[in-house]
Enzyme design. Structure first.
Site, PDB file in Angstrom:
ATOM      1  N   ILE A  58       0.872  -1.167   0.000  1.00 44.07           N
ATOM      2  CA  ILE A  58       0.000   0.000   0.000  1.00 44.07           C
ATOM      3  C   ILE A  58       0.915   1.224   0.000  1.00 44.07           C
ATOM      4  CG2 ILE A  58      -2.042  -1.055   1.046  1.00 44.07           C
ATOM      5  CD1 ILE A  58      -1.190  -0.031   3.738  1.00 44.07           C
ATOM      6  N   ASP A  59       0.366   2.359  -0.422  1.00 43.23           N
ATOM      7  CA  ASP A  59       1.168   3.568  -0.555  1.00 43.23           C
ATOM      8  C   ASP A  59       1.727   4.034   0.792  1.00 43.23           C
ATOM      9  OD1 ASP A  59       0.571   3.673  -3.272  1.00 43.23           O
ATOM     10  OD2 ASP A  59      -1.211   4.919  -2.943  1.00 43.23           O
ATOM     11  N   LYS A  60       2.809   4.800   0.727  1.00 43.66           N
ATOM     12  CA  LYS A  60       3.458   5.328   1.929  1.00 43.66           C
ATOM     13  C   LYS A  60       2.458   6.008   2.865  1.00 43.66           C
ATOM     14  CE  LYS A  60       6.510   9.092   3.369  1.00 43.66           C
ATOM     15  NZ  LYS A  60       7.356  10.225   2.922  1.00 43.66           N
ATOM     16  N   ARG A  90      -7.510   6.327  -5.377  1.00 46.90           N
ATOM     17  CA  ARG A  90      -7.214   7.746  -5.482  1.00 46.90           C
ATOM     18  C   ARG A  90      -7.543   8.285  -6.872  1.00 46.90           C
ATOM     19  NH1 ARG A  90      -1.093   7.799  -3.438  1.00 46.90           N
ATOM     20  NH2 ARG A  90      -1.372  10.058  -3.545  1.00 46.90           N
TER      21      ARG A  90
END
Length: 345
Positions: free
Chosen positions: A154-156, A257
């Site tokens: 998953i993204d930062k 997103r």
């Protein structure tokens, strides 16, 4: 050289090239699995076939099955779900929120702000460094061995649940579940505005933006990018923003997103996709200060991987985990809930 062919594409669809071979001009027709076994040390034909089944073997840039016959001057590449680790992984005592652990796997609740894999200038302070510390006394776990470790990403600045395989067999089994889209995952997000209808299905190819290589974008169906589908459901209207649940039918880079922006509802405080601007509401200085306070309370995109379900790779048991919405999102949502102008949309 390690056997590096036990990886599966992950939650995001970005893959990284690890090996490249160009067939000679005089190359005789030869199955790609045999071609690679002869060139990769400690890689069995079964491992190569698994990698091909997972879409990790490319010829001239396109995935092929293990029975593809390599021709003269074919470019054969092996891609994986993480970048090559350029430096030794240093164990670092970074706190881990471990939701579950047994001898086969570990489920961790990643906080926002923690990079998952080393690379792109982030060689310290990552989740992989934290795992190296956690497993430092486990002689069977090698943090640099791609046959084990994180199964997806998953993204930062996204928080939430991730599963880590502690054995090669667990990684193969779990990786196939992610590849076959049989895992159960739900995300909670806060988006600008009120989606209309309040629940729906977003479909649109996602690929690298032609204007900004750091962004992904939605392209017309069949044009470019990869097929992507997101289902969203309104949880709670919160004035000029809305809490929604998102369920992924596919797993593309930045999918939630990008898709929510595509329908006019960027994630709250998502700087990469414009959600860090005041996109709804009035122009009063009081309201502007209120929004700025909300940005400071939740200083990242409001996205949390809340649930994760899969079949245990060893026992066959259905496993299901849930991580509460983190304090920064909770506080921001509560502030919107109490905002005196919330009903004046």
């Amino acid at each position: 050289m390690e056997d590096e062919l036990n990886l599966q594409p992950d939650d995001g669809d970005e893959l990284y090239e690890h090996f490249r071979f160009i067939a000679d001009k005089g190359q005789q027709l030869l199955r790609v699995d045999k071609f690679l076994v002869a060139r990769l040390e400690k890689s069995s034909r079964n491992r190569v076939q698994q990698a091909a089944d997972a879409g990790c073997i490319l010829v001239n840039g396109k995935p092929v099955k293990s029975n593809y016959r390599v021709k003269p001057l074919d470019v054969v590449t092996v891609v994986m779900d993480r970048p090559r680790y350029e430096l030794e992984i240093i164990p670092e005592d970074i706190p881990l929120d471990i939701v579950y652990e047994d001898e086969h796997l570990l489920v961790v609740n990643k906080p926002a702000g923690l990079v998952v894999h080393p690379g792109h200038g982030n060689y310290h302070g990552t989740l992989v460094n934290a795992l190296a510390w956690h497993f430092k006394d486990n002689p069977d776990y090698d943090v640099s061995d791609p046959r084990m470790g994180l199964v997806h990403r998953i993204d930062k600045d996204t928080s939430g649940l991730l599963v880590v395989a502690k054995t090669p067999d667990a990684k193969t089994h779990l990786g196939k579940q992610f590849f076959d889209k049989t895992t159960k995952r739900e995300y909670v997000a806060v988006v600008w505005g009120r989606p209309n209808p309040p629940e729906g299905r977003i479909e649109g190819n996602i690929g690298r933006s032609l204007k900004d290589r750091l962004q992904m974008a939605v392209f017309p169906e069949g044009d470019q990018g990869k097929h992507a589908v997101t289902h969203y459901f309104t949880i709670e209207p919160l004035g000029y923003v809305t809490a929604v649940k998102c369920v992924l039918e596919t797993g593309r880079t930045h999918q939630i997103r990008v898709h929510m922006k595509h329908i006019g509802h960027p994630l709250f405080n998502d700087a990469r996709y414009g959600g860090d601007q005041m996109l709804r509401g009035n122009t009063s200085s009081k309201y502007k200060k209120f929004v700025e306070n909300c940005f400071s309370i939740c200083p990242r995109q409001a996205l949390h991987a809340r649930t994760l379900g899969f079949v245990h790779p060893a026992t066959g048991e259905e496993m299901f985990f849930s991580a509460p919405i983190p304090p920064d999102m909770v506080a921001m949502m509560e502030k919107w809930r109490n905002y005196t102008g919330a009903d004046d949309i």
